[in-house]
Design a protein around this motif. Structure first.
Motif: not given
Length: 861
Positions: A367-371, A375-380, A440-450
């Motif tokens: 998910h890409n969010w141009i706040i 600033s932006t927030l990108s989450t996988a 079995k493997w799961g994860g979340l990677l989230s990056t906020y850029k300002k």
């Protein structure tokens, strides 16, 4: 008179050549962010039918016509650009294209893991999609990087499909971070990467970037040697697809289909790819059958939000080898270096006794969010479920002694079936088993850029992962028997266990668990923050990340189900990574950079629970790594080059090795602690374009990699955790011994030449020297033991691509010959110290692959 006519004719030709040359408009198309060249971009003269494509270095040359002075440049995934050519101008220099964000061609997570030339202060090499397409036939991801500095890549484990291995700066794959679209894929327990799981991605990869050293990734990953960032195509901006068919030596056949809808008016896009790859393998008995698939569904919700769902997988089965021999053994074999002792004949057909089968699909939702403007927030969010394992005999000695003829003939599996059939009670005397490694493997990677201001950007994020590895042995093929009899606490079936205490007398059928059965639970909670400064000629960054890696072991065999000790206590390992660097562009041509990093990382799972026990190994301590690097770069239109100096110190490395005791004739586990190593060296690489259409590239890498300490002792335990008589061996005299398993000096020279706009030919030369055998440290029990140094060798690869239109359809023909001169060389060696000597006569080796060829046809639609 004749002489005068000749002079006039020559001058006329020269004038004509100058006139034609003067009417040519030249330039190079590059990416706005990375400044990487964009091969295959379309360049047309507006208002005319004249059009050309950029070559492999992104350059183009197009004839100018009267009355037209506007170029239209387009490339898949980028915004179309019109360039006005001023009167009298023939060289436009760099033409910059901007990525079309509406196509989601590059999400933030990808960008955060990539290095940018003349900005990110790390040593980096990039392989673009065109090079992958032209040179990727019968080669795997690691092999595509073999001509880059500090890298050694081979087919691995005897040349089986998907078994390729890669070393960087003397570090094995467990200490090389591999990211796919910014998501880490190294095994959570030991850091290794199995390339057969990603074999199909070469058809949908837009670039492979290798960052040597600690790299540019913000997440804490095991990048002691470097980072390999594989970027797949998300959604092509243009509707269409292709069909590819390749053929090659030893029954190689690959069929690929790909299709993309392009971006619809409603903001949807879909891409899909599927392939089938089969072959007999270069070495006898290494047949394989592999499939791969890829899909991406993307949606532009509005100007500020977009979603992208990506999935891929590569189910496969391939033969492999588990035995190495010395050179004399191969020299006496009729098959020569193609000899494989680990396959046989069953019912008149070839059947391996050493194989691998696995399927590890992975799905991610980005998910890409141009706040706002700053600033932006990108989450996988991602997940993977893997199933498969290795196939091997229960009693290797019995299998290898049962031959259809002499020792160089296949295993007589039919005779073993007869042996099982004659068993009075129906139990198996010989069978194939399988070490399974499901997960079995799961994860979340989230990056906020300002963007704090025009000079400073701030990035922060979370990296969360959860992993469960299910490890067990199972019956794979009974070979005519009715069952496998297993009695708990008897002779261990494998080095990992001695049967199921909850079912002490087991009559195991196909698929039933035998030998051992345990789970490895790994948790990861990480956070990172990075500040980036960029103004004028200076760019710099400071990055800090911290994590907690938790380990827990659950044993289903050595403990009763009612025993609370069957589940170990959770072992938490705190780690952190601090790094920073700066790049300074002296002028348009010259730049210098420096970086330094320090990290503390948890030992691998196997070291924490040494000897396959549920109790923590007190000698497994946090590993410490200090690394720093200096670099210089030069860039011009025709020539670019890099010089890098590096030094990496690795302290308190935890190492687990098998140990065979001659007295008891049993295998044990050797637990080594306090192992230090020092990796330092120099790397040079360059690219030179003397004339339009000709690119020459090369590199030289010289390493100085040594073990940097003696090991006071190695604790030896059996499968039940019981210490061997005496408890330990040592000291081990490893200090000063060269790190093995990778040549410490490598050299490469390559060329690519556009014969015409439609025909390109290329060649690559690679040279390897100062190559030392790998060794087991427990063998170095006295001073002056030195592992055998392998012979130097070189390889030559050639390729060609011809592009044409058939019935108006764009098509391409590819041809590759790897190891053109059919050089005979040793790619892997394990040192043995018989009578205190390690030499050519007692080192066990794998030969590298000889000459292979591939031709292919790709039709676009």
């Amino acid at each position: 008179m004749k002489k005068s006519l000749l002079i006039i004719f020559t001058l006329s030709l020269q004038f004509l050549a100058v006139s034609v040359f003067a009417q040519q408009i030249r330039g190079t198309v590059v990416d706005s962010l990375t400044k990487e060249s964009l091969p295959g971009a379309a360049v047309s003269l507006k208002g005319t039918s004249l059009s050309v494509s950029t070559s492999t270095d992104g350059s183009f040359s197009i004839k100018k016509q009267d009355g037209s002075n506007v170029l239209v440049i387009s490339y898949v995934g980028y915004q179309k650009k019109e360039v006005v050519v001023p009167a009298g101008t023939t060289d436009l220099g760099q033409v910059i294209l901007v990525s079309n964000t509406n196509t989601m061609n590059e999400v933030m997570i990808i960008a955060n893991a990539r290095a940018i030339d003349r900005k990110t202060p790390v040593a980096v090499s990039t392989i673009n999609a065109e090079r992958i397409e032209e040179k990727g036939a019968q080669q795997e991801f690691p092999e595509l990087l073999k001509s880059t500095p500090g890298v050694y890549a081979t087919k691995g484990t005897g040349g089986g499909f998907g078994d390729a291995r890669i070393n960087m700066r003397g570090f094995q794959s467990a200490n090389i971070a591999v990211l796919i679209n910014g998501i880490p894929v190294n095994d959570m327990e030991d850091g290794r990467v199995f390339w057969s799981n990603w074999s199909g991605l070469t058809d949908v990869t837009s670039s492979i970037q290798s960052q040597r050293g600690l790299g540019a990734s913000k997440v804490a990953v095991p990048s002691l040697g470097g980072t390999i960032n594989i970027q797949t195509r998300t959604t092509d901006a243009k509707k269409g697809g292709f069909i590819y068919q390749g053929l090659g030596n030893n029954g190689y056949s690959k069929t690929t289909f790909s299709y993309s809808t392009g971006l619809t008016d409603k903001g949807w896009a879909f891409s899909a790819m599927g392939s089938r790859n089969v072959g007999e393998g270069y070495v006898n008995g290494l047949a394989y059958e592999a499939y791969s698939y890829f899909f991406n569904i993307s949606k532009v919700i509005n100007a500020n939000h977009s979603l992208s769902l990506t999935g891929f997988g590569a189910p496969q089965y391939h033969g492999s080898r588990f035995e190495r021999f010395n050179l004399a053994y191969y020299e006496n074999a009729p098959q020569g270096n193609r000899f494989n002792p680990n396959y046989g004949i069953l019912n008149g057909k070839e059947k391996t006794i050493s194989g691998n089968y696995y399927h590890k699909p992975q799905v991610s939702l980005n998910h890409n969010w141009i706040i706002d403007e700053t600033s932006t927030l990108s989450t996988a969010l991602y997940g993977s479920i893997g199933k498969g394992g290795n196939e091997f005999p229960n009693n290797a000695g019995l299998f290898l002694e049962t031959r259809t003829g002499n020792k160089y003939t296949p295993v007589d599996i039919d005779a073993l079936v007869d042996l099982n059939t004659a068993s009075p009670d129906g139990s198996a005397k010989a069978y194939l088993q399988s070490y399974r490694n499901d997960h079995k493997w799961g994860g979340l990677l989230s990056t906020y850029k300002k963007k704090l201001n025009d000079k400073i950007d701030l990035l922060a994020g979370l990296d969360l992962r959860q992993y469960k590895g299910e490890h067990y042995n199972s019956v794979r093929n009974l070979l005519g028997a009715e069952y496998v009899l297993e009695i708990a606490n008897g002779n261990p079936t494998t080095s990992r266990g001695a049967g199921d205490i909850n079912n002490p007398v087991k009559m195991a059928k196909t698929g039933d668990k035998i030998g051992f059965n345990y789970d490895g639970l790994v948790g990861w909670q990480g956070a990172f923050v990075q500040a980036e400064y960029s103004y004028d000629k200076l760019s710099a960054f400071v990055s800090l990340s911290g994590n907690n890696q938790s380990y827990q072991r659950v044993d289903h065999y050595k403990y009763l189900n009612s025993d609370p000790n069957r589940k170990s206590a959770t072992v938490n390992n705190l780690g952190y990574q601090a790094k920073g660097g700066a790049n300074y562009n002296i002028d348009a041509n010259h730049n210098v950079f420096a970086n330094v990093g320090y990290l503390e990382k948890a030992p691998i799972f196997e070291a924490v629970f040494a000897g396959y026990q549920n109790k923590k190994n007190p000698d497994a301590v946090t590993e410490k790594i200090l690394s720093y690097e200096l670099g210089y770069g030069y860039r011009s239109r025709k020539f670019s080059g890099n010089l890098n100096l590096y030094r990496t110190s690795w302290k308190d490395r935890s190492t687990i090795n098998p140990y065979y005791d001659q007295a008891t004739q049993q295998f044990y586990t050797a637990n080594l602690s306090g192992v230090d190593a020092l990796h330092q060296g120099v790397e040079v690489d360059f690219k030179y374009m003397p004339v339009h259409g000709l690119t020459i590239n090369g590199m030289l890498s010289v390493g100085d990699w040594k073990w940097d300490s003696n090991v006071p002792k190695a604790v030896i335990t059996d499968v039940n955790g019981t210490a061997l008589a005496g408890g330990s061996i040592g000291p081990l005299y490893t200090k000063g011994i060269r790190v093995g398993d990778q040549p410490q000096t490598t050299l490469a020279l390559g060329a690519s030449f556009d014969v015409t706009e439609d025909l390109r030919i290329g060649a690559d030369y690679n040279y390897f020297s100062r190559f030392y055998s790998s060794f087991v440290p427990t063998a170095i029990t006295s001073e002056n033991l030195v592992p055998w140094q392998l012979p130097n060798y070189s390889l030559v690869d050639v390729n060609a691509v011809f592009k044409f239109k058939f019935a108006g359809v764009r098509s391409s023909m590819f041809a590759n010959v790897n190891n053109l001169l059919d050089a005979e060389y040793i790619s892997d060696s394990n040192a043995q110290f018989n009578n205190g000597i390690s030499d050519v006569n007692n080192s066990n080796v794998y030969y590298g692959v000889g000459r292979t060829w591939t031709v292919g046809l790709k039709v676009n639609f």
